[in-house]
Design an enzyme around this catalytic site. Structure first.
Site, short mmCIF file in Angstrom:
data_model
loop_
_atom_site.label_atom_id
_atom_site.label_comp_id
_atom_site.label_asym_id
_atom_site.label_seq_id
_atom_site.Cartn_x
_atom_site.Cartn_y
_atom_site.Cartn_z
N ASP A 55 79.29 52.96 -69.78
CA ASP A 55 79.91 53.47 -70.87
C ASP A 55 79.66 53.48 -72.09
OD1 ASP A 55 81.79 52.88 -68.49
OD2 ASP A 55 83.60 52.47 -69.67
N LYS A 76 85.98 59.42 -72.32
CA LYS A 76 86.91 58.15 -72.29
C LYS A 76 87.48 58.09 -73.87
CE LYS A 76 86.13 53.21 -72.18
NZ LYS A 76 85.23 52.02 -72.02
N LYS A 125 89.02 58.57 -68.64
CA LYS A 125 89.44 57.25 -68.72
C LYS A 125 90.14 56.94 -70.02
CE LYS A 125 87.27 52.63 -68.77
NZ LYS A 125 86.01 51.74 -68.59
#
Length: 337
Positions: free
Chosen positions: A169, A237, A273
């Protein structure tokens, strides 16, 4: 316009195929700033409408289990210890010891230096969440600020991958993006994606954190989403969870619309996400509805949608227990993260 064989395209080739010209700062700018403006009122009204959908009892039971299966159970604190990571993994593997039918979460998300602790605790349960195993996700690139040199960001990523992380991430450089330096942001994502390459030639999955709470406008969220996808992100995300506002339903809806448009254009599926601030089951169910209504139910699986959360799992477990027993258990019936 359709891009053929999109999966085989490297990020630069992918961008060139879409832009139809040489990949330059100017061509990126023309494309991103040429995207239609977001109708903020319409976006928020649609998100509000989706949030009112009711779910019947049998569907709710399915939804609660699916939420668990889509969670990245997270601990990202400076005080994290090997023991805390082991406790997190134990909860990820057996969320409700009183009910063996409770599914496992998709992944545990930790700082890069805690990846070995997570893998050791998972043991044979470590792997692909779509195969019923739990992935290890590591935040990288000087998370959460992203304020470091590219050399440091790439080393941060490579170390986590070498330690065995299944997913990375990363955070984009919001300062560069807001200054209009789209090429710099693009090149950093491309470089981080390459740092996700393992010795066997496969790649750790790359989630690109936009930190939407700092992007200020829906138009910027749309541009950043397109930029991250063009540069090779496997997921886009919302946020780090360290900046308010974090995930919101309108922002997630907008990102899902970008993913839908990319899929229609190329045939390629990119994940989303939503992370930060999603703490209650009723809110998570609204996100499930939004995903299903925007990109389709096929996106409701771990390789295409995730919740980044720590406290959400507890509320879901309490709701599951209520459906089984007919009454709410106290908060001490679930472990405190």
């Amino acid at each position: 316009m359709t891009i053929e064989h999109p999966v085989s395209l490297a990020p630069a080739e992918r961008a060139i195929a879409l832009l139809g010209s040489e990949l330059t700062e100017k061509s990126l700018r023309l494309h991103l700033e040429g995207l239609p403006g977001v109708d903020a009122v319409g976006l928020e009204q649609r998100a509000a409408g989706l949030a009112t959908r009711s779910i019947k009892t049998t569907s709710k039971a399915w939804a609660l289990d699916r939420i668990i299966e889509l969670i990245d159970l997270t601990t990202l604190e400076g005080a994290d210890t090997p023991g805390k990571v082991r406790s997190l993994v134990a909860k990820a593997m057996t969320p409700d010891p009183s009910d063996p039918s409770t599914p496992r979460v998709a992944a545990v998300c930790v700082y890069g230096d805690k990846v070995p602790d997570a893998i050791a605790a998972l043991g044979a349960a470590h792997g692909d969440p779509d195969d019923g195993l739990i992935s290890v996700a590591a935040v990288a690139t000087a998370f959460p600020s992203g304020r470091a040199s590219l050399r440091v960001k790439l080393a941060d990523t490579a170390d986590a991958v070498a330690a065995g992380a299944d997913e990375i991430d990363m955070v984009i450089d919001r300062g560069a993006f807001l200054s209009g330096r789209y090429g710099q942001v693009f090149e950093e994502i491309v470089a981080v994606k390459e740092a996700c390459r393992r010795d066997d030639g496969t790649y750790a999955s790359l989630k690109v954190i936009l930190e939407t709470g700092e992007l200020n406008t829906y138009d910027n969220v749309r541009r950043a989403s397109w930029l991250a996808i063009l540069a090779g992100g496997d997921f886009i995300k919302t946020s780090t969870g360290k900046v308010a506002p974090a995930a919101t339903l309108p922002v997630t809806l907008l990102m899902l619309e970008v993913v839908r448009d990319w899929h229609r254009l190329t045939g390629e599926k990119v994940g989303v996400k939503s992370a930060g601030g999603i703490r209650q089951s009723k809110d998570a169910i609204r996100y499930l509805v939004t995903v299903a209504e925007t990109v389709g139910e096929e996106w409701l699986q771990p390789h295409l949608f995730r919740f980044g959360a720590s406290s959400l799992l507890n509320d879901v477990l309490l709701q599951r227990q209520k459906m089984t027993t007919g009454h709410y258990s106290g908060p001490d019936y679930v472990t405190v993260d």
